[in-house]
Design a protein around this motif. Sequence first.
Motif, PDB file in Angstrom:
ATOM      1  N   CYS A  43      -5.341 -12.811  -2.622  1.00  0.00           N
ATOM      2  CA  CYS A  43      -4.816 -12.052  -1.482  1.00  0.00           C
ATOM      3  C   CYS A  43      -4.552 -10.602  -1.853  1.00  0.00           C
ATOM      4  CB  CYS A  43      -3.543 -12.704  -0.961  1.00  0.00           C
ATOM      5  SG  CYS A  43      -3.823 -14.258  -0.058  1.00  0.00           S
ATOM      6  N   ARG A  44      -4.088 -10.371  -3.059  1.00  0.00           N
ATOM      7  CA  ARG A  44      -3.821  -8.999  -3.485  1.00  0.00           C
ATOM      8  C   ARG A  44      -5.118  -8.192  -3.604  1.00  0.00           C
ATOM      9  NH1 ARG A  44      -0.452  -6.890  -8.863  1.00  0.00           N
ATOM     10  NH2 ARG A  44      -0.903  -4.679  -8.555  1.00  0.00           N
ATOM     11  N   THR A  45      -6.110  -8.738  -4.261  1.00  0.00           N
ATOM     12  CA  THR A  45      -7.359  -7.991  -4.456  1.00  0.00           C
ATOM     13  C   THR A  45      -8.117  -7.794  -3.153  1.00  0.00           C
ATOM     14  OG1 THR A  45      -8.572 -10.023  -5.022  1.00  0.00           O
ATOM     15  CG2 THR A  45      -7.591  -8.773  -6.842  1.00  0.00           C
ATOM     16  N   LEU A  99       2.926 -15.656   5.794  1.00  0.00           N
ATOM     17  CA  LEU A  99       2.878 -14.267   5.333  1.00  0.00           C
ATOM     18  C   LEU A  99       2.933 -14.272   3.816  1.00  0.00           C
ATOM     19  CD1 LEU A  99       3.032 -11.211   6.177  1.00  0.00           C
ATOM     20  CD2 LEU A  99       5.519 -11.442   5.970  1.00  0.00           C
ATOM     21  N   ILE A 100       1.908 -13.739   3.186  1.00  0.00           N
ATOM     22  CA  ILE A 100       1.809 -13.743   1.722  1.00  0.00           C
ATOM     23  C   ILE A 100       2.408 -12.458   1.163  1.00  0.00           C
ATOM     24  CG2 ILE A 100       0.282 -13.946  -0.261  1.00  0.00           C
ATOM     25  CD1 ILE A 100       0.364 -16.434   1.526  1.00  0.00           C
ATOM     26  N   LEU A 101       3.383 -12.613   0.296  1.00  0.00           N
ATOM     27  CA  LEU A 101       4.042 -11.454  -0.319  1.00  0.00           C
ATOM     28  C   LEU A 101       3.581 -11.340  -1.762  1.00  0.00           C
ATOM     29  CD1 LEU A 101       7.633 -12.032   1.118  1.00  0.00           C
ATOM     30  CD2 LEU A 101       5.917 -10.393   1.923  1.00  0.00           C
ATOM     31  N   TRP A 102       2.364 -10.823  -1.949  1.00  0.00           N
ATOM     32  CA  TRP A 102       1.890 -10.671  -3.324  1.00  0.00           C
ATOM     33  C   TRP A 102       2.706  -9.634  -4.077  1.00  0.00           C
ATOM     34  CZ3 TRP A 102      -1.014  -6.021  -2.460  1.00  0.00           C
ATOM     35  CH2 TRP A 102      -1.643  -5.922  -1.217  1.00  0.00           C
ATOM     36  N   HIS A 103       3.402  -8.770  -3.362  1.00  0.00           N
ATOM     37  CA  HIS A 103       4.532  -8.028  -3.916  1.00  0.00           C
ATOM     38  C   HIS A 103       5.748  -8.438  -3.100  1.00  0.00           C
ATOM     39  CE1 HIS A 103       1.941  -5.701  -6.377  1.00  0.00           C
ATOM     40  NE2 HIS A 103       1.507  -4.881  -5.445  1.00  0.00           N
ATOM     41  N   THR A 135      -4.257   9.727   4.397  1.00  0.00           N
ATOM     42  CA  THR A 135      -5.082  10.039   3.223  1.00  0.00           C
ATOM     43  C   THR A 135      -4.286   9.932   1.931  1.00  0.00           C
ATOM     44  OG1 THR A 135      -4.579  12.398   3.527  1.00  0.00           O
ATOM     45  CG2 THR A 135      -6.618  11.566   4.501  1.00  0.00           C
ATOM     46  N   GLU A 136      -2.978  10.218   1.976  1.00  0.00           N
ATOM     47  CA  GLU A 136      -2.178  10.171   0.756  1.00  0.00           C
ATOM     48  C   GLU A 136      -2.134   8.766   0.156  1.00  0.00           C
ATOM     49  OE1 GLU A 136      -1.129  11.458   3.552  1.00  0.00           O
ATOM     50  OE2 GLU A 136      -0.515  13.543   3.239  1.00  0.00           O
ATOM     51  N   SER A 137      -2.102   7.749   1.015  1.00  0.00           N
ATOM     52  CA  SER A 137      -1.981   6.383   0.502  1.00  0.00           C
ATOM     53  C   SER A 137      -3.278   5.860  -0.099  1.00  0.00           C
ATOM     54  CB  SER A 137      -1.514   5.431   1.617  1.00  0.00           C
ATOM     55  OG  SER A 137      -2.444   5.369   2.671  1.00  0.00           O
ATOM     56  N   ARG A 138      -4.332   6.666  -0.050  1.00  0.00           N
ATOM     57  CA  ARG A 138      -5.571   6.282  -0.730  1.00  0.00           C
ATOM     58  C   ARG A 138      -5.517   6.624  -2.214  1.00  0.00           C
ATOM     59  NH1 ARG A 138      -9.939   5.197   2.598  1.00  0.00           N
ATOM     60  NH2 ARG A 138      -9.657   5.696   4.800  1.00  0.00           N
ATOM     61  N   GLY A 139      -4.476   7.355  -2.614  1.00  0.00           N
ATOM     62  CA  GLY A 139      -4.376   7.814  -3.991  1.00  0.00           C
ATOM     63  C   GLY A 139      -4.151   6.689  -4.974  1.00  0.00           C
ATOM     64  N   THR A 140      -4.221   7.010  -6.246  1.00  0.00           N
ATOM     65  CA  THR A 140      -3.989   6.036  -7.303  1.00  0.00           C
ATOM     66  C   THR A 140      -2.905   6.582  -8.202  1.00  0.00           C
ATOM     67  OG1 THR A 140      -5.793   7.026  -8.583  1.00  0.00           O
ATOM     68  CG2 THR A 140      -6.306   5.068  -7.287  1.00  0.00           C
ATOM     69  N   TYR A 153       0.033   2.912  -5.910  1.00  0.00           N
ATOM     70  CA  TYR A 153       0.449   3.036  -4.519  1.00  0.00           C
ATOM     71  C   TYR A 153      -0.717   3.097  -3.548  1.00  0.00           C
ATOM     72  CZ  TYR A 153       0.075   8.204  -5.154  1.00  0.00           C
ATOM     73  OH  TYR A 153      -0.345   9.473  -5.428  1.00  0.00           O
ATOM     74  N   ALA A 154      -1.953   3.035  -4.047  1.00  0.00           N
ATOM     75  CA  ALA A 154      -3.092   2.888  -3.141  1.00  0.00           C
ATOM     76  C   ALA A 154      -3.013   1.548  -2.421  1.00  0.00           C
ATOM     77  CB  ALA A 154      -4.407   2.990  -3.912  1.00  0.00           C
ATOM     78  N   GLU A 155      -2.202   0.632  -2.939  1.00  0.00           N
ATOM     79  CA  GLU A 155      -2.037  -0.662  -2.281  1.00  0.00           C
ATOM     80  C   GLU A 155      -1.336  -0.527  -0.938  1.00  0.00           C
ATOM     81  OE1 GLU A 155      -1.948  -4.029  -5.682  1.00  0.00           O
ATOM     82  OE2 GLU A 155      -0.085  -2.915  -5.434  1.00  0.00           O
ATOM     83  N   LEU A 156      -0.698   0.627  -0.707  1.00  0.00           N
ATOM     84  CA  LEU A 156      -0.064   0.850   0.595  1.00  0.00           C
ATOM     85  C   LEU A 156      -1.097   1.010   1.695  1.00  0.00           C
ATOM     86  CD1 LEU A 156       2.710   3.462  -0.372  1.00  0.00           C
ATOM     87  CD2 LEU A 156       2.997   1.014   0.023  1.00  0.00           C
TER      88      LEU A 156
END
Length: 208
Positions: A43-45, A99-103, A135-140, A153-156
């Motif tokens: 689910c995370r990936t 609802l899966i909370l992988w975090h 666009t900011e949340s695409r960052g790493t 934080y790209a996971e956001l």
Amino acid sequence: MQKLGDFKLPNFFNYPPYFTLQPVRDTRDKQVQLWKELILDYCRTQKIFVIGPEEEFPLFSNPVIENGTLSHEAREAFLSALVSEGRAEWMDKGHKKCLILWHRIQDWADLILQFVRENGLEDSVMTVEEIRSGTESRGTGVGSLRYPSLMDYAELHGMDRTVLMRALKNLEHKGKLAIFKGTSTDDEGVKWYWLFPFQNMEFQMQIS
């Protein structure tokens, strides 16, 4: 090694006994643990947040092997095990959606703080949609010397709105931000308070 797209499946996925709930307690505990880890990792990936025991889900069956389909009982058992550990939540009384909370929510909240600090967004205003699709949340932003343990934080980007709002309300409760309503759901906004870069995560200070 078998794959689902670009996701590498563990070896146990090719053994029929793992698709049947084991009657012996110790064996079942090991089986459940393996499935919990697999579900969270997949689910995370794949950025999957909601799955249902009665729905088609790639991990619930392996057509390559005989008897490679999880029963409804097994599916619910594995998901319920995640729920008991706070890594998932049933979204309805009938257990139709999970609802899966992988975090965990607190981890998502910490990740959002990292995102805000590293993008210089303190003392600013942005919409909820900008957090999950801007666009900011695409960052790493992983590997920060200041917060080396936090996740990428790209996971956001593209995260489930329900999970995002839960994390934002967690931060609002701690005095890190204020959530305000817009004319529609898409217009909901967040006012960030100044987050001093060297403050402890548990230290709360609000500057209006």
